[in-house]
Enzyme design. Structure first.
Site, mmCIF file in Angstrom:
data_model
loop_
_atom_site.group_PDB
_atom_site.id
_atom_site.type_symbol
_atom_site.label_atom_id
_atom_site.label_comp_id
_atom_site.label_asym_id
_atom_site.label_seq_id
_atom_site.Cartn_x
_atom_site.Cartn_y
_atom_site.Cartn_z
ATOM 1 N N CYS A 1 -2.324 2.831 3.301
ATOM 2 C CA CYS A 1 -3.037 2.081 3.925
ATOM 3 C C CYS A 1 -3.976 2.659 4.403
ATOM 4 O O CYS A 1 -4.179 3.303 4.919
ATOM 5 C CB CYS A 1 -3.057 1.289 4.173
ATOM 6 S SG CYS A 1 -2.763 -0.268 5.222
ATOM 7 N N ASP A 2 -5.568 1.851 4.774
ATOM 8 C CA ASP A 2 -6.288 1.798 5.604
ATOM 9 C C ASP A 2 -6.370 3.577 6.374
ATOM 10 O O ASP A 2 -6.899 4.384 6.356
ATOM 11 C CB ASP A 2 -6.967 0.829 6.674
ATOM 12 C CG ASP A 2 -7.062 0.192 5.742
ATOM 13 O OD1 ASP A 2 -7.263 -0.150 4.192
ATOM 14 O OD2 ASP A 2 -7.632 -1.306 6.375
ATOM 15 N N LYS A 3 -6.055 3.114 7.701
ATOM 16 C CA LYS A 3 -6.324 4.536 8.477
ATOM 17 C C LYS A 3 -5.348 5.895 7.919
ATOM 18 O O LYS A 3 -5.340 7.093 8.860
ATOM 19 C CB LYS A 3 -5.417 3.740 10.549
ATOM 20 C CG LYS A 3 -5.755 3.275 10.631
ATOM 21 C CD LYS A 3 -7.487 2.863 10.670
ATOM 22 C CE LYS A 3 -8.078 1.281 10.633
ATOM 23 N NZ LYS A 3 -7.985 0.616 9.841
ATOM 24 N N CYS B 1 -5.391 -3.035 -0.949
ATOM 25 C CA CYS B 1 -6.105 -3.520 -1.336
ATOM 26 C C CYS B 1 -7.420 -3.159 -2.052
ATOM 27 O O CYS B 1 -7.570 -2.191 -2.157
ATOM 28 C CB CYS B 1 -6.716 -4.172 -0.050
ATOM 29 S SG CYS B 1 -5.904 -4.668 1.502
ATOM 30 N N ASP C 1 -2.713 -2.625 7.808
ATOM 31 C CA ASP C 1 -4.013 -4.006 8.282
ATOM 32 C C ASP C 1 -3.296 -5.259 8.113
ATOM 33 O O ASP C 1 -4.491 -6.038 8.443
ATOM 34 C CB ASP C 1 -5.231 -2.888 8.523
ATOM 35 C CG ASP C 1 -5.781 -1.844 9.200
ATOM 36 O OD1 ASP C 1 -4.635 -0.900 9.589
ATOM 37 O OD2 ASP C 1 -7.337 -1.147 9.425
ATOM 38 N N CYS D 1 1.318 -1.442 0.209
ATOM 39 C CA CYS D 1 0.342 -0.242 0.213
ATOM 40 C C CYS D 1 1.409 1.469 0.019
ATOM 41 O O CYS D 1 0.404 2.371 -0.486
ATOM 42 C CB CYS D 1 -0.738 -0.094 1.812
ATOM 43 S SG CYS D 1 -1.168 -1.644 1.947
ATOM 44 N N SER E 1 -12.797 -5.804 8.989
ATOM 45 C CA SER E 1 -11.898 -4.849 8.140
ATOM 46 C C SER E 1 -14.020 -4.814 6.347
ATOM 47 O O SER E 1 -14.567 -5.160 6.904
ATOM 48 C CB SER E 1 -11.719 -6.162 7.154
ATOM 49 O OG SER E 1 -11.572 -5.858 5.669
ATOM 50 N N GLU F 1 -9.323 -5.242 14.078
ATOM 51 C CA GLU F 1 -10.641 -5.603 12.994
ATOM 52 C C GLU F 1 -10.404 -7.245 13.602
ATOM 53 O O GLU F 1 -9.522 -7.783 13.684
ATOM 54 C CB GLU F 1 -9.926 -5.218 11.323
ATOM 55 C CG GLU F 1 -9.908 -3.836 12.029
ATOM 56 C CD GLU F 1 -9.556 -3.485 9.777
ATOM 57 O OE1 GLU F 1 -9.310 -4.411 9.259
ATOM 58 O OE2 GLU F 1 -10.320 -2.836 9.740
#
Length: 577
Positions: free
Chosen positions: A129-131, A201, A88, A56, A479, A453
């Site tokens: 990535c995510d956060k 992702c 994650d 990511c 997730s 998660e």
């Protein structure tokens, strides 16, 4: 944009570059090879979450160089710096996941401190990535500087046996392997091809959900979130972002001119209509909090409830981010929302034009395959739904994209686990029964600590073919790749004495995503009696360090699990110091 010389008398960087008293400061800049002209131009922070932790983030460094070129071309001086990420997918299913949500706050804090310490005038923030996406945007809103956000792009889908595969398939394959339906050799073949490139992702999991949010809320340039990370076109978006931030400085358009109550509502629409991650129910209130705007889980879920779901993305649907990009990306989705009168068109964007003006430039239409026409949606309600009731007085959230109406009403006896590891062991060993509601508690922001998660557990259930035969509730998170009837964010959390702390094995729980309710078959008196007998929060192993500090500071989930008082309690503006 004009090439006029910027007046630094009203910009923060004057404190480190202007006047005789700043000669020592300027000497540091000369030491880094800067020219006199560069020193006296606006200083733009170019912040990335680059690291070697995961695909990511690995392409962010390249894109940052392009963003710096854009800043330079528009007569600004870029200053690159990095911050952390916790990825994650790699943190999933073990103690490392406790660091994930706390990293969102650390990202916002470290970007804020770097910007403040060096008096930068504006911010281009790149995240993968995510956060790291909400963390970077939270820093922009908190500082209220001219800001442009850029997503690092998604991963390309893998291919196996003629089909696209993603990391979600690998997580679910673990459950198939445990169930004896997949050999070790088959699992190893899948893991080797599922993630073939740089990028986050590919499904509409948290990273792509928040990337769509960045465009819908106006902090990112139109269509900039869509191109996969390996595409060279990402560099052009990065360069354009650098030019755009200089335009925002000139026009004095700041992050809170862009992030308003109305643009937050637009952001919630894009989550709902794309079947996005439940984590948006956590991050949108947190972003609003930075601006001092009341926009809580209830408000987000209200929008989810009356937004049609019409973009067919994984995990509930068939396609990935690359497919959405090729179908025209977020602007085409926003055009469909406009047809239904579901977005605010006068919101400012990072281009300096309104959302309506930007959409007027888009000539593509819904393709009917990835993006359905809004009048013939996949379902009439959003892909994410809020629940409330005596088991979650502060609310809970569930992703229903791709599920039928009969799948989203569930009643069953509770099977209670005190942490995720215990639940995962039970799933692995098939120590649960069809028809049960698996309860995982003590995984909230404070009680975990860190609000983990549960993808390892939910994916194992799906892999065992039990995704629709059991339900799962937790005060932790899921997730964006989770599917099945999995309810997260149950609040108040167990550590705060919420009803989820009082549930016992066999209690009958009813989840109804049609009516939006979550209840346990206990009277108020019975719950009060159990509360009186409750022995208090479970002690964690985190008695010091960053997670101890996070547990002490973090607030309730429905407010975004934030760790400071937010915009309402500000006593100064960074740009005016």
């Amino acid at each position: 944009m004009s090439n006029s010389t910027f007046d630094k008398s009203k910009l923060p960087s004057r404190h480190v570059t202007e006047g005789p008293a700043r000669a020592p400061h300027r000497s540091y800049y000369y030491a880094m090879g800067m020219t006199e002209e560069e020193i006296h131009q606006p200083l733009v922070g170019v912040a990335t979450c680059w690291n070697e932790a995961a695909p990511c983030n690995i392409a962010l460094n390249r894109q940052a160089q392009a963003a710096k070129m854009g800043v330079k071309a528009a007569k600004g001086t870029p200053r690159e710096f990095t911050t952390i990420t916790v990825t994650d997918g790699i943190a999933m299913g073990h103690e490392g996941m406790r660091s994930s949500l706390a990293s969102r706050e650390a990202i916002a804090d470290t970007v804020e401190l770097t910007m403040r310490g060096h008096c930068y005038d504006a911010l281009v923030g790149l995240a993968g990535c995510d956060k790291s996406l909400p963390g970077m945007m939270m820093a922009m809103i908190r500082l209220n500087v001219p800001s442009v956000f850029l997503y690092g792009g998604s991963i390309l889908p893998g291919r196996l046996n003629g089909k696209d595969v993603t990391v979600q398939d690998v997580f679910e394959a673990v459950g198939q392997h445990q169930a004896g339906n997949m050999t070790t050799c088959e699992l190893e073949k899948l893991e080797a091809v599922a993630c073939p490139s740089a990028g986050a992702c590919g499904g509409q999991f948290t990273a792509n959900t928040m990337a769509c949010v960045s465009e819908a809320i106006g902090l990112a340039l139109p269509k900039s979130s869509g191109a996969p990370a390996p595409y060279e076109s990402r560099d052009a978006y990065a360069e354009a972002s650098g030019v755009a931030v200089m335009n925002l400085i000139e026009k004095n358009i700041r992050a809170r001119d862009i992030v308003t109550r109305q643009s937050l509502e637009n952001a919630a629409r894009i989550v709902a209509c794309t079947g996005g991650s439940t984590n948006a129910g956590l991050h949108l209130p947190a972003m609003a909090h930075e601006a001092g705007i009341d926009f809580f889980l209830d408000d987000v879920c209200e929008i989810f409830r009356d937004t049609p779901y019409f973009v067919d993305l994984k995990p509930g649907g068939a396609y990935v981010a690359k497919d959405l990009y090729e179908a025209g990306g977020v602007p085409v989705v926003m055009k469909e929302l406009r047809k239904a009168g579901l977005i605010h068109l006068d919101c400012m964007t990072a281009t300096g034009f309104s959302m309506g003006e930007e959409l007027d430039k888009i000539d593509r239409e819904a393709d009917g395959r990835v993006i359905y026409p809004v009048e013939t949606p996949i379902s009439k309600t959003g892909g994410v739904v809020g629940l409330k009731g005596n088991l979650a007085p502060e609310g809970a959230i569930v992703k229903i994209a791709g599920m039928t109406e009969e799948d989203i009403v569930f009643t069953g006896p509770a099977n209670v686990f005190e942490c995720e590891e215990d639940a995962f062991e039970a799933v692995k060993n098939r120590a649960y029964c069809e028809g049960e509601v698996i309860v995982i508690r003590n995984e909230g922001p404070s009680g975990g600590p860190g609000m983990r998660e549960m993808l390892a557990t939910t994916a194992a259930l799906s892999g065992q073919g039990m995704g629709k035969k059991v339900a799962l509730i937790t005060d932790g998170r899921f997730s964006g790749a989770t599917r099945g009837f999995c309810v997260g964010h149950v609040g108040p959390e167990a550590a705060h004495g919420g009803p989820i702390a009082l549930i016992r094995n066999g209690d009958m729980i009813t989840l109804d995503a049609v009516k939006g309710t979550i209840s346990v078959d206990l009277t108020d008196a019975e719950l009060a009696q159990r509360k009186a007998e409750w022995s208090g929060p479970r002690e964690t192993i985190y008695g010091s360090g960053a997670l101890w500090k996070y547990a002490k500071l973090v607030g309730p989930t429905y407010l975004g699990a934030v760790t400071h008082p937010g915009g309402k309690d500000e006593r100064h503006s960074y740009m005016e110091l």
